[in-house]
Design an enzyme around this catalytic site. Structure first.
Site, PDB file in Angstrom:
ATOM      1  N   CYS A 115       0.810  -1.227   0.000  1.00 20.44           N
ATOM      2  CA  CYS A 115       0.000   0.000   0.000  1.00 20.44           C
ATOM      3  C   CYS A 115       0.841   1.273   0.000  1.00 20.44           C
ATOM      4  O   CYS A 115       0.349   2.338  -0.384  1.00 20.44           O
ATOM      5  CB  CYS A 115      -0.952   0.002   1.194  1.00 20.44           C
ATOM      6  SG  CYS A 115      -2.116  -1.378   1.179  1.00 20.44           S
ATOM      7  N   HIS A 251      -3.586   7.344   1.824  1.00 20.92           N
ATOM      8  CA  HIS A 251      -3.916   6.022   1.303  1.00 20.92           C
ATOM      9  C   HIS A 251      -5.319   5.666   1.770  1.00 20.92           C
ATOM     10  O   HIS A 251      -5.642   5.797   2.954  1.00 20.92           O
ATOM     11  CB  HIS A 251      -2.895   5.010   1.822  1.00 20.92           C
ATOM     12  CG  HIS A 251      -3.321   3.583   1.690  1.00 20.92           C
ATOM     13  ND1 HIS A 251      -3.797   3.057   0.511  1.00 20.92           N
ATOM     14  CD2 HIS A 251      -3.359   2.573   2.596  1.00 20.92           C
ATOM     15  CE1 HIS A 251      -4.090   1.783   0.689  1.00 20.92           C
ATOM     16  NE2 HIS A 251      -3.846   1.467   1.945  1.00 20.92           N
ATOM     17  N   ASN A 281     -10.078  -0.250  -0.580  1.00 20.43           N
ATOM     18  CA  ASN A 281      -8.620  -0.179  -0.509  1.00 20.43           C
ATOM     19  C   ASN A 281      -8.040  -0.750  -1.798  1.00 20.43           C
ATOM     20  O   ASN A 281      -8.128  -1.952  -2.059  1.00 20.43           O
ATOM     21  CB  ASN A 281      -8.128  -0.973   0.702  1.00 20.43           C
ATOM     22  CG  ASN A 281      -6.629  -0.879   0.910  1.00 20.43           C
ATOM     23  OD1 ASN A 281      -5.883  -0.530   0.008  1.00 20.43           O
ATOM     24  ND2 ASN A 281      -6.182  -1.215   2.112  1.00 20.43           N
TER      25      ASN A 281
END
Length: 324
Positions: A115, A251, A281
């Site tokens: 990520c 993020h 996500n």
């Protein structure tokens, strides 16, 4: 005094056409729209079509970023692609994107920081530019996380989606006070926490792809503390007080993490760019997706000061200060 810096010349993003809502998931695993929204803030996610690969998402996002920058593929002399879900074990997905864009010169490579990958890729590209080794760089974050999910595990399969985002960084000369681009990046990692967020397979260990595994509560606690700390360190290094930042572009992991970091740093809710409800996500793609969304809807304008952050498996984490 002038020197080279990385101007943010263009931004682009792409989400696959197929949408999977929370109600759709409730037909696959024991969950509900209310349960998912309450714990994550996610309403839907996009899922790559059969035969649609990470490179395809990266190419679509890259083409839009190039158009936004007023460039063509031939102007690019370096591609840095962040992904944890490559098309193949090798070659690098960046080289596949290079071929699909018709680029026959320059270099291309992948970065694997999960990520945090987009921040790692942007930092690498920025350093290539500052050293005079690249002029126009495509920085891409693209993922097909739907391919590594255990669809019987409601603690993970509800969180993730597929997507791609890209920026074009262009080398320019200028004084620090005049720059529109990357000001400073700050990266960290700590492998002691690898068992909290990982995939339980790989070519060397199991000769399989494996599935994503996560200890959610532990990841949440570390994410808020480590991300906030990195952002504070970066702001201090750059000599920019956090209250002077126009937009927080995090993020897009979980709405609770976004708000937890904002509260810890005293960032007003209205300054937080949140798109997690729309796509979940998307790992390395989520920061450029959020950036593109907020530019298109008019919130982020040229000259605005942006603070980006992420934490991913490894653990890897970091932050970037950028003036758009």
């Amino acid at each position: 005094m002038t020197d080279l810096y990385s101007r943010l010349a263009g931004v682009g993003a792409y989400l696959p056409e197929r949408v999977m809502t929370n109600d759709d998931l409730a037909g696959i695993v024991e969950t509900s729209d209310e349960w998912i929204r309450e714990r994550t803030g996610i309403a839907r996610r996009h899922i790559a079509a059969d035969g649609e690969m990470t490179s395809d998402l990266g190419v679509a996002a890259a083409e839009r970023a190039l158009a936004d920058a007023g460039m063509v593929a031939g102007d690019i002399d370096l591609i840095v692609l962040a992904t944890a879900t490559p098309d193949l074990t090798f070659p690098a997905t960046a080289t596949i994107v290079q071929e699909k864009l018709g680029i026959e010169t320059g270099a291309a490579f992948d970065i694997h920081a999960v990520c945090s990958g987009f921040l790692y890729a942007m930092a690498a590209a920025d350093n290539f530019i500052r050293c005079g080794q690249a002029t126009n760089v495509l920085v891409i974050g693209a993922e097909t996380f739907s391919r590594i999910l255990d669809w019987t595990d409601r603690t993970t399969c509800v969180l993730f989606g597929d997507g791609g985002g890209a920026v074009v960084l262009a080398a320019e000369e200028g004084r620090p006070e005049d720059r529109l681009g990357v000001i400073k990046t700050h990266l960290r990692s700590d492998g002691r926490f690898k068992d909290l967020l990982y995939v339980d397979g790989g070519p060397s260990a199991t000769q399989t792809v494996g599935h994503l595994r996560m200890q959610g509560n532990q990841v949440f606690r570390h994410a808020v503390n480590k991300i906030a700390g990195s952002m504070e360190e970066l702001a201090e290094m750059a000599g920019v007080p956090v209250p002077e930042i126009d937009w927080f572009v995090p993020h897009q992991a979980n709405e609770r993490i976004l708000q937890g970091v904002a509260r810890k740093l005293g960032i007003a809710t209205e300054k937080v760019i949140s798109t997690v409800a729309e796509h979940g996500n998307t790992s390395a793609a989520s920061i450029p997706l959020a950036l593109d969304f907020a530019i298109r809807d008019g919130r982020i304008k040229r000259g605005d000061l942006l603070l980006m952050e992420a934490l991913g498996g490894g653990f890897t984490w970091g932050a970037a200060l950028v003036r758009y």
